[in-house]
Write an enzyme that holds these catalytic residues in place. Structure first.
Site, short mmCIF file in Angstrom:
data_model
loop_
_atom_site.label_atom_id
_atom_site.label_comp_id
_atom_site.label_asym_id
_atom_site.label_seq_id
_atom_site.Cartn_x
_atom_site.Cartn_y
_atom_site.Cartn_z
N LYS A 54 0.83 -1.20 0.00
CA LYS A 54 0.00 0.00 0.00
C LYS A 54 0.87 1.26 0.00
O LYS A 54 0.61 2.21 -0.73
CB LYS A 54 -0.94 -0.02 1.22
CG LYS A 54 -2.01 -1.10 1.14
CD LYS A 54 -2.81 -1.29 2.43
CE LYS A 54 -3.78 -2.48 2.27
NZ LYS A 54 -4.63 -2.72 3.45
N GLN A 98 -4.81 -1.51 9.62
CA GLN A 98 -4.70 -2.84 9.02
C GLN A 98 -5.30 -3.89 9.96
O GLN A 98 -5.00 -3.92 11.16
CB GLN A 98 -3.22 -3.15 8.72
CG GLN A 98 -3.00 -4.45 7.96
CD GLN A 98 -3.55 -4.44 6.54
OE1 GLN A 98 -3.71 -3.37 5.92
NE2 GLN A 98 -3.86 -5.60 6.01
N ASP A 121 -11.28 2.55 3.92
CA ASP A 121 -11.60 1.12 3.82
C ASP A 121 -13.09 0.89 3.59
O ASP A 121 -13.50 -0.21 3.22
CB ASP A 121 -11.19 0.40 5.11
CG ASP A 121 -9.82 -0.26 5.02
OD1 ASP A 121 -9.47 -0.73 3.92
OD2 ASP A 121 -9.13 -0.32 6.05
N1 GUN Z 1 -6.91 -6.88 6.15
C1 GUN Z 1 -7.20 -7.64 5.07
N2 GUN Z 1 -7.79 -6.88 4.12
C2 GUN Z 1 -7.86 -5.62 4.61
C3 GUN Z 1 -8.36 -4.40 4.09
O1 GUN Z 1 -8.87 -4.31 2.98
N3 GUN Z 1 -8.24 -3.33 4.90
C4 GUN Z 1 -7.69 -3.40 6.14
N4 GUN Z 1 -7.63 -2.28 6.87
N5 GUN Z 1 -7.21 -4.52 6.65
C5 GUN Z 1 -7.30 -5.62 5.88
#
Ligand code: GUN
Length: 284
Positions: A54, A98, A121
């Site tokens: 990311k 996350q 998100d």
């Molecule tokens: N963990 C697995 N997929 C995601 C996601 O799309 N966003 C976040 N914040 N954590 C994750």
């Protein structure tokens, strides 16, 4: 029949270039870049690898990313306070925590602490509520990326039978909702669904988000169906593999996303798009 490969990687590259141009315009106009705060708790290697991906994508797009790595024993209050700080920070337009979080921290408290305006998100109940009622909002990245793939390949959803395998808050549930918003008839299957295979076999579109390597073979797929593979599992030999047995459905599926190179690259792309959208909305 020939199975068309849905090339998420190529689509992501194209979209990221147009996001980069949007970011450049935003930055020239406002005098600052869109900013994303990424908070990661603990030392889960897979989470760190996702977060690195990311950050790298943000940098390439011209988005400022600010990472905070907290130790696994951080208190819930410290994490909530940090989110509170970023809610007020004018240089930050998106906040991502996350997941998963350690057991002593409430995931729902953390998600609700994020200002809905900065919820890149799309997990906040306000964002979810807006999505369900068809209002404009920041959408969860993986399902939103899948919708972009379906659109790019002119796959009709209206009037089609779609089956979603998996009911997570991150993928399965929002995926079902976005398909419904586009007038598909949607069935969601999960661990207690007795006749998952029969339901999948009757579908025009199958989206698998279960995380069991090779689960979906030709016995799950109707001739000509669109197959979207969200599963990513690492096998013992280190190779990444999806929920779909690609060799088995080859020639049976009408369209198929590969793993890797299908859904994955679009997920991060939608995070970039959401961060730019959030920045634009906050400075409008
Ligand atoms: N963990 C697995 N997929 C995601 C996601 O799309 N966003 C976040 N914040 N954590 C994750």
């Amino acid at each position: 029949m020939e199975t068309v490969r849905l090339d998420g990687k190529a689509l992501a590259a194209k979209k990221r270039e147009s996001i980069r141009e949007g970011v450049e315009k935003f930055t020239a106009k406002s005098g600052f870049a869109p900013g994303l705060a990424v908070i990661i708790v603990g030392d889960n290697p897979a989470s760190h690898s996702y977060v690195r991906g990311k950050e790298k994508a943000c940098e390439k797009a011209g988005i400022l990313s600010e990472k905070q790595h907290l130790s696994a024993d951080v208190s819930e209050k410290e994490l909530l306070d940090m989110i509170g700080h970023y809610n007020e920070a004018p240089h930050i337009h998106g906040i991502l925590v996350q997941l998963p979080l350690p057991d002593h921290i409430s995931e729902s408290k953390v998600i609700e602490q994020i200002s809905a305006d900065k919820d890149v998100d799309g997990f906040h109940p306000i964002s979810v509520g807006r999505m369900v009622t068809g209002q404009k909002t920041l959408l969860p990245c993986t399902p939103a990326g899948i919708m972009e793939i379906l659109k790019a390949y002119d796959i009709t959803l209206s009037g089609k039978n779609a089956v979603v395998l998996g009911r997570s808050n991150i993928v399965g549930k929002p995926m079902a909702q976005l398909l419904l918003n586009e007038h598909a008839t949607v069935t969601v299957c999960h661990s207690r669904t007795p006749n998952m295979k029969d339901l999948a076999k009757s579908a025009d579109i199958v989206i698998s988000a279960i995380g069991k390597p090779g689960l979906v073979d030709d016995t799950y797929i109707k001739e000509g169906a669109v197959v979207i593979d969200v599963g990513i599992s690492r096998l013992e030999d280190g190779t990444l593999t999806g929920d779909v047995d690609e060799a088995a459905v080859q020639g049976q599926a009408g369209h198929l996303t590969p793993v890797p190179g299908g859904v994955g690259p679009m997920t991060i792309t939608m995070l970039l798009a959401n961060t730019l959208q959030a920045a634009e909305e906050q400075t409008a």
